[in-house]
Design a protein around this motif. Structure first.
Motif, mmCIF file in Angstrom:
data_model
loop_
_atom_site.group_PDB
_atom_site.id
_atom_site.type_symbol
_atom_site.label_atom_id
_atom_site.label_comp_id
_atom_site.label_asym_id
_atom_site.label_seq_id
_atom_site.Cartn_x
_atom_site.Cartn_y
_atom_site.Cartn_z
ATOM 1 N N ASP A 131 0.841 -1.195 0.000
ATOM 2 C CA ASP A 131 0.000 0.000 0.000
ATOM 3 C C ASP A 131 0.879 1.248 0.000
ATOM 4 O O ASP A 131 2.080 1.178 0.296
ATOM 5 C CB ASP A 131 -0.920 -0.002 1.222
ATOM 6 C CG ASP A 131 -2.296 0.572 0.906
ATOM 7 O OD1 ASP A 131 -2.379 1.412 -0.011
ATOM 8 O OD2 ASP A 131 -3.274 0.188 1.580
ATOM 9 N N HIS A 168 5.591 3.261 -1.835
ATOM 10 C CA HIS A 168 4.767 2.140 -1.410
ATOM 11 C C HIS A 168 5.566 1.249 -0.460
ATOM 12 O O HIS A 168 6.787 1.143 -0.570
ATOM 13 C CB HIS A 168 4.280 1.318 -2.606
ATOM 14 C CG HIS A 168 3.097 1.916 -3.299
ATOM 15 N ND1 HIS A 168 3.150 3.133 -3.950
ATOM 16 C CD2 HIS A 168 1.802 1.469 -3.424
ATOM 17 C CE1 HIS A 168 1.951 3.404 -4.459
ATOM 18 N NE2 HIS A 168 1.128 2.423 -4.154
ATOM 19 N N ARG A 171 2.741 -3.365 4.015
ATOM 20 C CA ARG A 171 2.014 -2.770 5.130
ATOM 21 C C ARG A 171 2.580 -3.255 6.464
ATOM 22 O O ARG A 171 2.876 -4.436 6.636
ATOM 23 C CB ARG A 171 0.523 -3.072 5.030
ATOM 24 C CG ARG A 171 0.155 -4.544 5.176
ATOM 25 C CD ARG A 171 -1.332 -4.762 4.972
ATOM 26 N NE ARG A 171 -1.690 -6.173 5.201
ATOM 27 C CZ ARG A 171 -2.879 -6.687 4.919
ATOM 28 N NH1 ARG A 171 -3.829 -5.929 4.403
ATOM 29 N NH2 ARG A 171 -3.126 -7.965 5.176
#
Length: 354
Positions: A131, A168, A171
């Motif tokens: 993400d 990015h 996560r």
């Protein structure tokens, strides 16, 4: 020819094994065998002699080959009979047990958490494991100078020169799923976000990839009291015994106020027993969702409020099943699973235990 026939039929009849039988075959009908050599002489005979000798030699050769085949079959049957007499097998005995597959502790606890929270009205939300840093940090009120955003703690995705897309990351928690869910569905909402997360850490209680379950509940009249009830109901169902919790003031960028949550336990002989004793064990972080996080998710904090919490699935699996080292989940011979009794899925609920 009668002498040849008698000679080789007697030899074939007295052959004791297949090796001896092969020697007889070569001597009779092999390339240089007696019968084969006589058949080569047919070319030297007159037509009248060939008419007599040819059929007789062919008939002899066929008879010898038939006798060889019959003897070979007889020797094979005799060998099988001897083997059956010496290798006795009781076919009435029951078959050996076959090992059944086992479910991994992380998968089992994942399902247990989902079931327990579902009984309390929580839906399951999912999101990408890669993400943007906005969803992973900024939307959660984590400032740019926060240590979690350093490359020593977070896995950043490689970007080619000239790539102007936002950074990015793998996560570091499942909280980005909460932001995406709020953006899409708004309020009120009640979800859990189980999934894989990644951090640059590795020791007895940390691994680079591990599993979390986070919870989020947003409505117009939600308080820390609701959070405490939800967590105590969860732990009571999960551990199968009444579990008291203790909140300690803490700080997380995405909640205000924030609290570390301890569960009641005892430490005896190196063993942790949950739900009894006078000791406490920290198991998760929680708090009321920060207004800036609600705003990032498109929800008006003047109208809505809610709580959030997060815990490690691997950690609570270790605690429930007495597994001492987190790394054993990922890099051990999986035969150790049988030691902990994982032979099938066991799913407790808040209504009836395991």
């Amino acid at each position: 020819m009668d002498e040849l026939k008698s000679k080789y039929l007697d030899l074939i009849g007295s052959a004791a094994d297949e090796a001896r039988l092969e020697d007889i075959r070569v001597a009779a009908v092999g390339k240089r065998g007696e019968i084969s050599l006589q058949m080569r002489e047919l070319g030297k005979m007159t037509p009248e002699e060939r008419q007599v000798a040819g059929p007789a030699l062919n008939a002899l050769k066929d008879e010898i080959n038939s006798a060889l085949a019959a003897k070979k079959a007889a020797l094979g049957d005799a060998a099988l009979d001897e083997r059956l007499r010496s290798e006795w097998l009781d076919v009435t005995l029951p078959a050996r047990d076959r090992r059944v597959g086992t479910i991994h502790p992380v998968s089992q606890v994942w399902e247990e958490c989902t079931t327990i929270f579902a009984d309390m009205g929580f839906a399951v939300a999912e999101g990408p494991q890669i993400d943007s840093d906005w969803y992973n940090f900024d939307a959660l009120n984590i400032p740019g100078h926060h240590p979690a955003r350093a490359e020593m703690d977070t896995f950043y995705m490689h970007r080619a020169e000239g790539d102007n897309r936002p950074p990015h990351v793998l996560r570091t928690h499942t909280s980005p799923v909460q932001i995406r869910h709020m953006e899409k569905h708004g309020a009120p909402t009640r979800i859990i976000c189980p999934g894989r997360v990644y951090r640059a850490d590795y020791d007895q209680t940390h691994t680079p990839m591990f599993h979390q379950v986070e919870g989020l509940a947003i409505d117009k009249d939600i308080s820390m009291a609701n959070l405490k009830w939800v967590l105590e109901e969860f732990f009571t169902a999960y551990f199968g015994t009444s579990v008291k919790t203790r909140f300690r003031a803490s700080h997380f960028p995405f909640t205000e106020p924030s609290a570390e949550v301890d569960i009641q336990c005892s430490f005896e002989g190196g063993t942790v027993k949950v739900g009894e004793g006078d000791d406490w064990l920290e198991v998760l972080g929680s708090g009321m969702v920060h207004p800036k996080v609600l705003q990032a998710g498109g929800i008006d904090p003047a109208e809505w409020q809610g709580f959030a919490f997060g815990m490690g699935i691997d950690r609570i699996a270790m605690l429930k099943y007495g597994i001492p080292d987190l790394r054993a989940f990922f890099d051990s011979d999986l035969r150790w699973l049988r030691h902990y009794g994982f032979a099938g899925l066991q799913v407790p609920t808040i209504r009836g235990g395991v």
